[in-house]
Design an enzyme around this catalytic site. Structure first.
Site, mmCIF file in Angstrom:
data_model
loop_
_atom_site.group_PDB
_atom_site.id
_atom_site.type_symbol
_atom_site.label_atom_id
_atom_site.label_comp_id
_atom_site.label_asym_id
_atom_site.label_seq_id
_atom_site.Cartn_x
_atom_site.Cartn_y
_atom_site.Cartn_z
ATOM 1 N N ASP A 41 0.857 -1.186 0.000
ATOM 2 C CA ASP A 41 0.000 0.000 0.000
ATOM 3 C C ASP A 41 0.892 1.235 0.000
ATOM 4 O OD1 ASP A 41 -3.218 0.404 0.886
ATOM 5 O OD2 ASP A 41 -1.917 2.162 1.151
ATOM 6 N N TYR A 155 -13.686 8.298 -12.977
ATOM 7 C CA TYR A 155 -13.659 6.989 -12.313
ATOM 8 C C TYR A 155 -14.298 5.925 -13.197
ATOM 9 C CZ TYR A 155 -14.546 3.366 -8.814
ATOM 10 O OH TYR A 155 -14.590 2.173 -8.129
#
Length: 278
Positions: A41, A155
């Site tokens: 991450d 998106y």
């Protein structure tokens, strides 16, 4: 943590964006099923906290937009856990708002993380899996990659791209022994939907549901899975509905305004600040 009994041999599985949300819950589910899991991450501090909570030995800062960072992550996974069996390209961000008001840097960031990150990860995983003629790459897309939603123009574009890229790659490598799949969630109760109310009459999914669907996909590979069943069925059906009817249904469900006029900007601010700063 109680492990689920499964007849499947333990696999080495790497998850991007694994520090929170769907990625975290997927890691937890896969550990429960007895697999060897690593997370990466961009938020290194939170990733380390997540690893401690999950009892993971492999965790690292991962910038999916940087192929060198991605390569180093997979190298470490294979060195410590064994050959990569499954890569879950889960990392993604979802700003909301009118397309003409979206900052160029935010637009670029979505494309870099949501699209390039998936492409880079897929390529790197294929390079490892193809010589062994085995492996599975799962790319987290969205039902917004099948049905456009106002307020999520960029998106939606990135998730349409993920579905198209994965499907073309799946066909390209269909005889290679390597599986490629997409998971297509409806709006899910993570930070991505903070400050939004969701569609009227349709519940948001919980991240644990997406985690279970992803884990099931590893055990029973297929090209894609939609979650939830109701939302997925509606999206599939909408492809056969006239545009005027679809627009009317969107208005009835509130999806034409839920990511535009109905957003609680204050409730969403912490998420927006985080994705801009990472």
């Amino acid at each position: 943590m109680t492990k689920r009994t499964t007849t499947m041999a333990a696999k080495t599985i790497a998850i991007t964006g694994g520090a929170r949300g769907i990625g975290y819950q997927t890691a937890e589910e896969l550990i429960r099923r007895g697999h060897r899991v690593a997370i990466g991450d961009v938020d290194e501090a939170r990733a380390k906290e997540a690893a401690d909570e999950l009892g993971l030995s492999v965790v690292t800062r991962l910038d999916v937009t940087d192929p060198d960072s991605f390569r180093a992550f997979l190298d470490r996974v294979e060195k410590q856990l064994g050959s990569l069996d499954v890569l879950i390209n889960n990392a993604g961000i979802m700003p909301t708002g009118h397309a003409h008001e979206e900052d160029d840097a935010v637009t670029r960031r979505q494309v870099e993380i949501n699209v390039l990150g998936v492409i880079f990860g897929t390529k790197l995983a294929l390079q490892r899996m193809l010589p062994r003629r085995s492996g599975h790459i799962i790319n987290t897309a969205s039902l917004a990659g099948e049905l456009a939603v106002p307020g999520l123009a960029t998106y939606c574009g990135t998730k349409f791209a993920v579905i198209g890229f994965t499907e073309a790659s799946r066909q390209e490598y269909r005889k290679s022994g390597v599986q490629l799949s997409t998971v297509r969630p409806t709006f899910t109760n993570t930070e991505l939907v903070a400050g939004t109310a969701g569609a009227k009459g349709l519940r948001n999914a919980e991240p644990q549901e997406i985690a279970r669907a992803t884990a099931d996909l590893i055990e029973r590979p297929r090209p894609f899975v939609r979650v939830t069943r109701l939302a997925g069925g509606m999206v599939a059906a909408m492809k056969f509905v006239p545009g005027r009817v679809a627009a009317g249904l969107g208005s009835a469900l509130g999806t034409d305004s839920v990511f535009l006029d109905d957003v609680d900007v204050e409730a969403r601010q912490a998420y927006l600040d985080r994705i801009r700063n990472n």
